[in-house]
Write a protein that holds these residues in place. Sequence first.
Motif, PDB file in Angstrom:
ATOM      1  N   LEU A  11      24.184  -9.607 -36.469  1.00 11.23           N
ATOM      2  CA  LEU A  11      23.437 -10.857 -36.411  1.00 11.23           C
ATOM      3  C   LEU A  11      22.130 -10.586 -35.691  1.00 11.23           C
ATOM      4  CD1 LEU A  11      23.401 -14.016 -36.752  1.00 11.23           C
ATOM      5  CD2 LEU A  11      24.335 -14.117 -34.426  1.00 11.23           C
ATOM      6  N   CYS A  12      21.020 -10.902 -36.349  1.00 18.21           N
ATOM      7  CA  CYS A  12      19.698 -10.659 -35.751  1.00 18.21           C
ATOM      8  C   CYS A  12      18.968 -11.975 -35.572  1.00 18.21           C
ATOM      9  CB  CYS A  12      18.865  -9.727 -36.638  1.00 18.21           C
ATOM     10  SG  CYS A  12      19.518  -8.049 -36.749  1.00 18.21           S
ATOM     11  N   GLN A  13      18.394 -12.156 -34.389  1.00 15.88           N
ATOM     12  CA  GLN A  13      17.560 -13.313 -34.094  1.00 15.88           C
ATOM     13  C   GLN A  13      16.144 -12.801 -33.838  1.00 15.88           C
ATOM     14  OE1 GLN A  13      21.139 -14.099 -31.399  1.00 15.88           O
ATOM     15  NE2 GLN A  13      19.761 -15.792 -30.950  1.00 15.88           N
ATOM     16  N   HIS A  14      15.217 -13.197 -34.705  1.00 14.25           N
ATOM     17  CA  HIS A  14      13.863 -12.664 -34.632  1.00 14.25           C
ATOM     18  C   HIS A  14      12.948 -13.482 -33.730  1.00 14.25           C
ATOM     19  CE1 HIS A  14      14.779  -9.826 -37.881  1.00 14.25           C
ATOM     20  NE2 HIS A  14      15.474 -10.817 -38.396  1.00 14.25           N
ATOM     21  N   HIS A  15      13.489 -14.550 -33.191  1.00 13.96           N
ATOM     22  CA  HIS A  15      12.703 -15.374 -32.269  1.00 13.96           C
ATOM     23  C   HIS A  15      13.614 -15.869 -31.159  1.00 13.96           C
ATOM     24  CE1 HIS A  15      10.150 -18.324 -30.487  1.00 13.96           C
ATOM     25  NE2 HIS A  15      10.789 -19.354 -30.993  1.00 13.96           N
ATOM     26  N   CYS A  16      13.106 -15.857 -29.935  1.00 20.60           N
ATOM     27  CA  CYS A  16      13.861 -16.364 -28.788  1.00 20.60           C
ATOM     28  C   CYS A  16      12.978 -17.346 -28.030  1.00 20.60           C
ATOM     29  CB  CYS A  16      14.289 -15.226 -27.865  1.00 20.60           C
ATOM     30  SG  CYS A  16      15.098 -15.821 -26.347  1.00 20.60           S
ATOM     31  N   PRO A  17      13.332 -18.623 -27.994  1.00 25.79           N
ATOM     32  CA  PRO A  17      12.478 -19.611 -27.337  1.00 25.79           C
ATOM     33  C   PRO A  17      12.455 -19.493 -25.815  1.00 25.79           C
ATOM     34  CG  PRO A  17      14.495 -20.641 -28.121  1.00 25.79           C
ATOM     35  CD  PRO A  17      14.494 -19.242 -28.648  1.00 25.79           C
ATOM     36  N   VAL A  18      13.354 -18.696 -25.242  1.00 27.00           N
ATOM     37  CA  VAL A  18      13.395 -18.571 -23.774  1.00 27.00           C
ATOM     38  C   VAL A  18      13.257 -17.122 -23.334  1.00 27.00           C
ATOM     39  CG1 VAL A  18      14.750 -20.669 -23.459  1.00 27.00           C
ATOM     40  CG2 VAL A  18      15.931 -18.482 -23.781  1.00 27.00           C
ATOM     41  N   ALA A  19      12.607 -16.293 -24.147  1.00 29.30           N
ATOM     42  CA  ALA A  19      12.543 -14.857 -23.863  1.00 29.30           C
ATOM     43  C   ALA A  19      11.946 -14.548 -22.498  1.00 29.30           C
ATOM     44  CB  ALA A  19      11.751 -14.146 -24.966  1.00 29.30           C
ATOM     45  N   HIS A  20      10.834 -15.202 -22.152  1.00 27.60           N
ATOM     46  CA  HIS A  20      10.181 -14.903 -20.873  1.00 27.60           C
ATOM     47  C   HIS A  20      11.083 -15.259 -19.697  1.00 27.60           C
ATOM     48  CE1 HIS A  20       5.651 -14.647 -22.101  1.00 27.60           C
ATOM     49  NE2 HIS A  20       6.419 -13.803 -22.753  1.00 27.60           N
ATOM     50  N   VAL A  21      11.763 -16.386 -19.800  1.00 21.79           N
ATOM     51  CA  VAL A  21      12.638 -16.813 -18.716  1.00 21.79           C
ATOM     52  C   VAL A  21      13.869 -15.906 -18.638  1.00 21.79           C
ATOM     53  CG1 VAL A  21      13.891 -18.757 -17.736  1.00 21.79           C
ATOM     54  CG2 VAL A  21      11.858 -19.169 -19.118  1.00 21.79           C
TER      55      VAL A  21
ATOM     56  N   GLN B 245      29.186  -7.504 -29.521  1.00 17.13           N
ATOM     57  CA  GLN B 245      28.418  -6.641 -28.623  1.00 17.13           C
ATOM     58  C   GLN B 245      26.936  -6.935 -28.791  1.00 17.13           C
ATOM     59  OE1 GLN B 245      30.021  -2.914 -30.227  1.00 17.13           O
ATOM     60  NE2 GLN B 245      30.867  -2.468 -28.203  1.00 17.13           N
ATOM     61  N   ARG B 246      26.266  -7.256 -27.691  1.00 16.31           N
ATOM     62  CA  ARG B 246      24.817  -7.477 -27.715  1.00 16.31           C
ATOM     63  C   ARG B 246      24.137  -6.127 -27.552  1.00 16.31           C
ATOM     64  NH1 ARG B 246      22.395 -12.497 -26.617  1.00 16.31           N
ATOM     65  NH2 ARG B 246      21.208 -13.045 -28.418  1.00 16.31           N
ATOM     66  N   LEU B 247      23.422  -5.689 -28.563  1.00 15.89           N
ATOM     67  CA  LEU B 247      22.805  -4.363 -28.539  1.00 15.89           C
ATOM     68  C   LEU B 247      21.352  -4.374 -28.081  1.00 15.89           C
ATOM     69  CD1 LEU B 247      24.189  -2.916 -31.903  1.00 15.89           C
ATOM     70  CD2 LEU B 247      25.183  -2.773 -29.607  1.00 15.89           C
ATOM     71  N   ALA B 248      20.648  -5.468 -28.321  1.00 17.79           N
ATOM     72  CA  ALA B 248      19.228  -5.525 -27.975  1.00 17.79           C
ATOM     73  C   ALA B 248      18.816  -6.981 -27.821  1.00 17.79           C
ATOM     74  CB  ALA B 248      18.383  -4.851 -29.058  1.00 17.79           C
ATOM     75  N   THR B 249      17.798  -7.206 -26.986  1.00 18.80           N
ATOM     76  CA  THR B 249      17.284  -8.557 -26.793  1.00 18.80           C
ATOM     77  C   THR B 249      15.764  -8.536 -26.694  1.00 18.80           C
ATOM     78  OG1 THR B 249      17.424  -8.452 -24.373  1.00 18.80           O
ATOM     79  CG2 THR B 249      19.364  -9.304 -25.543  1.00 18.80           C
ATOM     80  N   ILE B 250      15.157  -9.593 -27.187  1.00 17.59           N
ATOM     81  CA  ILE B 250      13.708  -9.749 -27.069  1.00 17.59           C
ATOM     82  C   ILE B 250      13.314  -9.828 -25.599  1.00 17.59           C
ATOM     83  CG2 ILE B 250      11.778 -11.315 -27.563  1.00 17.59           C
ATOM     84  CD1 ILE B 250      13.260 -12.103 -30.146  1.00 17.59           C
ATOM     85  N   ALA B 251      14.172 -10.447 -24.795  1.00 13.87           N
ATOM     86  CA  ALA B 251      13.881 -10.607 -23.363  1.00 13.87           C
ATOM     87  C   ALA B 251      13.711  -9.272 -22.659  1.00 13.87           C
ATOM     88  CB  ALA B 251      14.994 -11.410 -22.696  1.00 13.87           C
ATOM     89  N   HIS B 252      14.346  -8.203 -23.174  1.00 13.74           N
ATOM     90  CA  HIS B 252      14.244  -6.887 -22.557  1.00 13.74           C
ATOM     91  C   HIS B 252      13.242  -5.986 -23.283  1.00 13.74           C
ATOM     92  CE1 HIS B 252      17.963  -8.107 -20.520  1.00 13.74           C
ATOM     93  NE2 HIS B 252      17.631  -7.217 -19.614  1.00 13.74           N
ATOM     94  N   GLY B 253      12.389  -6.590 -24.109  1.00 17.43           N
ATOM     95  CA  GLY B 253      11.323  -5.832 -24.748  1.00 17.43           C
ATOM     96  C   GLY B 253      11.609  -5.354 -26.150  1.00 17.43           C
ATOM     97  N   ASP B 254      12.776  -5.676 -26.700  1.00 17.88           N
ATOM     98  CA  ASP B 254      13.082  -5.291 -28.071  1.00 17.88           C
ATOM     99  C   ASP B 254      12.426  -6.274 -29.038  1.00 17.88           C
ATOM    100  OD1 ASP B 254      15.044  -3.100 -27.455  1.00 17.88           O
ATOM    101  OD2 ASP B 254      16.099  -4.770 -26.512  1.00 17.88           O
ATOM    102  N   GLY B 255      12.251  -5.847 -30.262  1.00 18.33           N
ATOM    103  CA  GLY B 255      11.615  -6.721 -31.244  1.00 18.33           C
ATOM    104  C   GLY B 255      12.517  -7.830 -31.735  1.00 18.33           C
ATOM    105  N   VAL B 256      13.822  -7.610 -31.650  1.00 23.33           N
ATOM    106  CA  VAL B 256      14.804  -8.540 -32.203  1.00 23.33           C
ATOM    107  C   VAL B 256      16.015  -8.593 -31.278  1.00 23.33           C
ATOM    108  CG1 VAL B 256      16.303  -9.029 -34.188  1.00 23.33           C
ATOM    109  CG2 VAL B 256      14.086  -7.949 -34.569  1.00 23.33           C
ATOM    110  N   CYS B 257      16.637  -9.761 -31.170  1.00 29.37           N
ATOM    111  CA  CYS B 257      17.932  -9.863 -30.490  1.00 29.37           C
ATOM    112  C   CYS B 257      19.001  -9.478 -31.516  1.00 29.37           C
ATOM    113  CB  CYS B 257      18.183 -11.284 -30.000  1.00 29.37           C
ATOM    114  SG  CYS B 257      17.079 -11.836 -28.704  1.00 29.37           S
TER     115      CYS B 257
END
Length: 238
Positions: free
Chosen positions: A169-179, A203-215
């Motif tokens: 499952l990929c989320q290409h936008h995160c409305p709270v990434a900075h927070v 398993q969460r492999l990547a997040t926009i909040a940590h600098g990845d392009g996609v969650c």
Amino acid sequence: MTSTVASAPASADLSTRDRVTQLLLERGATTAAQLGSALGLSPAAIRRHLDAMLADGDVVAREQAVRGSRGRGRPAKVFLLTDAARVRCGTHHYDNMATAALRWIARTGGAQAVEAFATEQVAALENRCRSAMEDAGDSPLARAEALAGALTAEGYAANASTIASGGQLCQHHCPVAHVAAEFPQLCEAETAVISRLVGTHVQRLATIAHGDGVCTTHIPAQPRAQSGNTVTTVRTDR
């Protein structure tokens, strides 16, 4: 007359640049070739737009991450929107106020209060997504596809796909990434929601909040047999 003629190419360039921005917002890290193909632009044309966006600080270029054996030559570059560009897309409204509020909660109530706040914040989202998934059946992968549709309707630009080890499952936008970059409890609460909604360990492999392009959330093909749903948040790219 001259002014009208001169403004036409500039207007067209702006429109194309907006399309490039929107595509990067939806897809995250993307190569120039993929962008050009999706937008019907020649390699020279897409490079011109990307070079201009690099110069303006709207995108950054990185080497494409390659898992497993790598062939000869350098990996292709991928392009991602910068934080400043995401802000202009309207993706981080009220970030400063939200961060300040969470810092106050952390100071006065501690980590448990932040976790309780994060859980409460995603509860309404979980209820809306669950209602949208009523006809999805019991298969975790089918439920992931239905969840992607529900999340897209919520503004997350999500999609689900089947891979060799299960689903993704990929989320290409995160409305709270900075927070969430400062308060990962938000990501953890969201991961717990995904696990409950698809009905299995994830398993969460990547997040926009940590600098990845996609969650990116992995959904194993054969979840472990155990009572209740277990959520594991792991990062394999660092």
